[in-house]
Design an enzyme around this catalytic site. Structure first.
Site, PDB file in Angstrom:
ATOM      1  N   HIS A  41       0.796  -1.221   0.000  1.00  0.00           N
ATOM      2  CA  HIS A  41       0.000   0.000   0.000  1.00  0.00           C
ATOM      3  C   HIS A  41       0.828   1.270   0.000  1.00  0.00           C
ATOM      4  O   HIS A  41       0.274   2.365  -0.052  1.00  0.00           O
ATOM      5  CB  HIS A  41      -0.939   0.021   1.212  1.00  0.00           C
ATOM      6  CG  HIS A  41      -2.111  -0.899   1.078  1.00  0.00           C
ATOM      7  ND1 HIS A  41      -3.266  -0.538   0.423  1.00  0.00           N
ATOM      8  CD2 HIS A  41      -2.307  -2.174   1.502  1.00  0.00           C
ATOM      9  CE1 HIS A  41      -4.131  -1.549   0.455  1.00  0.00           C
ATOM     10  NE2 HIS A  41      -3.562  -2.544   1.102  1.00  0.00           N
ATOM     11  N   LYS A 292      -6.442  14.711   4.508  1.00  0.00           N
ATOM     12  CA  LYS A 292      -5.670  13.472   4.470  1.00  0.00           C
ATOM     13  C   LYS A 292      -4.645  13.531   5.593  1.00  0.00           C
ATOM     14  O   LYS A 292      -4.478  14.569   6.237  1.00  0.00           O
ATOM     15  CB  LYS A 292      -4.991  13.261   3.117  1.00  0.00           C
ATOM     16  CG  LYS A 292      -4.250  14.474   2.603  1.00  0.00           C
ATOM     17  CD  LYS A 292      -3.755  14.252   1.184  1.00  0.00           C
ATOM     18  CE  LYS A 292      -4.829  14.465   0.155  1.00  0.00           C
ATOM     19  NZ  LYS A 292      -5.239  13.302  -0.586  1.00  0.00           N
ATOM     20  N   ARG A 293      -3.950  12.419   5.847  1.00  0.00           N
ATOM     21  CA  ARG A 293      -2.895  12.418   6.865  1.00  0.00           C
ATOM     22  C   ARG A 293      -1.920  13.562   6.605  1.00  0.00           C
ATOM     23  O   ARG A 293      -1.600  13.863   5.461  1.00  0.00           O
ATOM     24  CB  ARG A 293      -2.114  11.099   6.835  1.00  0.00           C
ATOM     25  CG  ARG A 293      -2.803   9.929   7.483  1.00  0.00           C
ATOM     26  CD  ARG A 293      -1.917   8.699   7.496  1.00  0.00           C
ATOM     27  NE  ARG A 293      -1.526   8.276   6.166  1.00  0.00           N
ATOM     28  CZ  ARG A 293      -0.275   8.285   5.706  1.00  0.00           C
ATOM     29  NH1 ARG A 293       0.712   8.710   6.468  1.00  0.00           N
ATOM     30  NH2 ARG A 293      -0.008   7.871   4.481  1.00  0.00           N
ATOM     31  N   LYS A 298       2.659  14.472   1.166  1.00  0.00           N
ATOM     32  CA  LYS A 298       1.323  14.883   0.713  1.00  0.00           C
ATOM     33  C   LYS A 298       1.247  16.391   0.476  1.00  0.00           C
ATOM     34  O   LYS A 298       0.297  16.895  -0.101  1.00  0.00           O
ATOM     35  CB  LYS A 298       0.256  14.435   1.721  1.00  0.00           C
ATOM     36  CG  LYS A 298       0.103  12.913   1.793  1.00  0.00           C
ATOM     37  CD  LYS A 298      -0.932  12.505   2.810  1.00  0.00           C
ATOM     38  CE  LYS A 298      -1.034  10.993   2.946  1.00  0.00           C
ATOM     39  NZ  LYS A 298      -1.726  10.342   1.814  1.00  0.00           N
ATOM     40  N   THR A 404      -7.465   7.225  -1.802  1.00  0.00           N
ATOM     41  CA  THR A 404      -8.878   6.877  -2.031  1.00  0.00           C
ATOM     42  C   THR A 404      -9.773   8.099  -1.871  1.00  0.00           C
ATOM     43  O   THR A 404     -10.862   8.136  -2.433  1.00  0.00           O
ATOM     44  CB  THR A 404      -9.356   5.756  -1.079  1.00  0.00           C
ATOM     45  OG1 THR A 404      -9.022   6.110   0.266  1.00  0.00           O
ATOM     46  CG2 THR A 404      -8.721   4.426  -1.439  1.00  0.00           C
ATOM     47  N   LYS A 408     -13.342   9.538  -3.783  1.00  0.00           N
ATOM     48  CA  LYS A 408     -14.565   9.995  -3.103  1.00  0.00           C
ATOM     49  C   LYS A 408     -14.951  11.398  -3.572  1.00  0.00           C
ATOM     50  O   LYS A 408     -16.132  11.682  -3.810  1.00  0.00           O
ATOM     51  CB  LYS A 408     -14.354   9.983  -1.588  1.00  0.00           C
ATOM     52  CG  LYS A 408     -14.088   8.597  -1.015  1.00  0.00           C
ATOM     53  CD  LYS A 408     -13.552   8.673   0.411  1.00  0.00           C
ATOM     54  CE  LYS A 408     -13.059   7.328   0.888  1.00  0.00           C
ATOM     55  NZ  LYS A 408     -12.375   7.397   2.203  1.00  0.00           N
TER      56      LYS A 408
END
Length: 562
Positions: A41, A292-293, A298, A404, A408
């Protein structure tokens, strides 16, 4: 096995089969390999776990014995594949692929090791003889001096480790990534030596999310519109039907209903923000969301620096020019930072400091608001995602396995701004390049860009330097941001040199944000883009993903209920 966390199921299953059920090693190993499979992942090294062999020997001695057997089985395979003629090649392969790291070869291969050591010993003897000859000549020329007594510190032995990712690859019958680009990175970089050994073992299974929760449950207003225009509620189970929306993307009635549903969802978020943060935001502004985290890869830091740049430019303009230049935005962040991840905590602190300044600046007003949503969780996501108009998926290319939340957001008609990373690549293919805001370096360029930085050849854009200087001016409070901003500077060193390429991608990012403003001003065009995002999201249903796992990895067939 989802990532390396459950890897112990491999030796545990073998233990049960051998010690409790009486199977032989060969039988137990065969059953286990046919039973387990490994889904990777993430390519981040902290997720490719390495456990202490010493600790495992104390806690799980039988499991360690079994892991040693698996390691020996792997060594047999490597030796069979590469032979013993080229010792250097064999040693390289063993070092890369073995499950046990910094552990001597098993007794079976002691002879090979001894031969290797003998060769090394002969080389060392020749070197020593050569040194003695040189020393003798030196002593003839110059009288012998009394040597200084120096205590040579023996270098500490590296710890013995169990590479759990290697154990997963060896122990499973299949290995997959979770987006097309990620699966290629898994094959070409992360597990390349294993891929060359077992190419048929590797495959891709792009992630998915359930439309039952992420459209039907959390966005009833949009769900009603979908059912009305598609003519059936079957889209909930057969998301391919969402594609039928494409033919109505320019229909004025659909566009009006679409905007009304979005505004209804935005009004709910306006109330939520007021309740949770005390800030008042306008439902007429664009809702720009990154949830998100909190992680450097990121790049929430790039997002907030982009907002700071936007704020600085607003402050330099007259009120009329400001209003003409910028579309009103509510920029929202949400996510958790790991307890000991100091840089992530600094990013959260920075976002809240910027929000504190911007949100109380009357000269800016509703043109810009910055909100860090506290206690972000799935329930909050179910509120924010239906209200989002722009969502940010801006990771350094090649570092996000899939994501993911991008799926969404797309399902709910939010338009994505992002890099060619993770599932962004496939989302852009499905919704259309014209309906995705793309920027930034691509995955194949990243290594070269980091090398360029290390060699001191990177020249930062003046706009990036300008925004860093603005942060350091103290406009966002007295907190010292040197450690945060310092991570974007220099050419080498831990926590330095802008490893995640914020500075490199920043010019491209802010130019792309200008295109976002331009598109949003044309609400008919924007609504069309939004509709086409929902229409193109059918591939990202978890139903499709699970069917692929069932067919290609689990080898099971669906059971039809009577």
């Amino acid at each position: 096995m989802n990532d390396t966390h459950p890897t112990l199921c491999i030796p545990e299953l073998i233990r049960i089969l051998m010690d409790l059920k009486g199977l032989t090693w060969k039988e137990a190993w065969s059953v286990t390999q046919r039973t387990v499979a490994y889904t990777n992942h993430t390519v981040l090294p902290e997720a490719l776990e390495k456990w202490s062999l010493e600790l495992m020997q104390k806690l799980l001695p039988r499991h360690v014995e079994i892991i040693e057997l698996i390691d020996e089985e792997l060594i047999n395979t490597i030796v069979s594949e590469h032979g013993t003629a080229d010792c250097d090649l064999l040693e390289k392969k063993l070092k890369e692929m073995r499950i046990l790291e910094n552990v001597d070869l098993p007794p079976t291969y002691a002879k090979f090791k001894k031969d290797e050591e003998l060769e090394d010993s002969k080389k060392d003897e020749k070197i020593e003889d050569s040194k003695k000859d040189v020393k003798a000549v030196d002593e003839e020329i110059e009288p012998k001096k009394k040597p200084l007594e120096e205590k040579k510190k023996a270098s500490p032995k590296p710890p013995k480790l169990v590479r759990m990712a290697n154990l997963c690859v060896v122990g499973g019958h299949a290995v997959n990534g979770v987006a097309e680009i990620h699966s290629e990175i898994v094959k070409d970089e992360v597990f390349n030596t294993f891929y060359k050994l077992w190419p048929k073992k590797f495959q891709n299974k792009t992630n998915g999310v359930t439309p039952r929760r992420w459209i039907r449950f959390c966005n009833p207003d949009l769900s009603s519109i979908l059912t009305k225009w598609i003519g059936t509620e079957d889209w909930v189970l057969n998301t391919e039907k969402l594609a039928e929306l494409r033919q109505y993307a320019d229909d004025e009635d659909l566009q009006t209903q679409w905007r009304q549903a979005k505004r209804s969802n935005k009004l709910r978020v306006v109330s939520f923000i007021k309740e949770r943060t005390g800030y008042s935001v306008s439902p007429d502004a664009m809702f720009d969301i990154q949830v998100k985290r909190i992680h450097e890869y990121k790049r929430q830091l790039m997002n907030i620096l982009g907002i700071v740049y936007r704020y600085k430019k607003m402050k330099e303009m007259s009120a009329s020019k400001r209003k003409a230049k910028f579309v009103p935005r509510v920029c929202m962040f949400g996510g958790k930072a790991f307890a000991t991840y100091v840089q992530a905590k600094r990013i959260v602190k920075f976002i809240t400091d910027v929000g504190e300044t911007v949100n109380h600046d009357p000269s800016v007003g509703d043109l810009l608001k910055v909100i860090f949503v506290p206690d972000y969780n799935v329930s909050v996501a179910e509120l924010l995602i239906p209200a989002s108009e722009l969502s940010q998926h801006i990771s350094t290319a090649g570092m996000e396995a899939s994501g993911t939340s991008n799926m969404k957001f797309a399902m709910n008609g939010s338009i994505l701004i992002g890099t060619l990373d993770g599932a962004n690549v496939e989302i852009r293919e499905e919704v259309g390049a014209d309906n995705f805001f793309l920027f930034g370096a691509e995955a194949h360029e990243i290594a070269g860009l980091r090398q360029e930085r290390a060699e001191g050849k990177f020249v930062p854009d003046p706009r990036f330097e300008e925004v860093k200087e603005f942060v350091r001016s103290g406009v966002f409070g007295s907190y010292n941001y040197d450690d945060l901003i310092g991570s974007l500077e220099g050419n080498e060193g831990f926590g330095r040199a802008d490893y995640f390429l914020v500075g490199k991608d920043f010019p491209s990012y802010i130019e792309c944000q200008e295109k976002v403003d331009e598109a949003y001003r044309d609400q008919k065009k924007w609504t069309r883009m939004s509709i086409l995002n929902t229409a193109g999201s059918s591939k990202f249903s978890s139903d499709r993903t699970i069917h692929e796992y069932a067919k290609d990895i689990w080898n099971i067939n669906p059971v039809e209920l009577q």
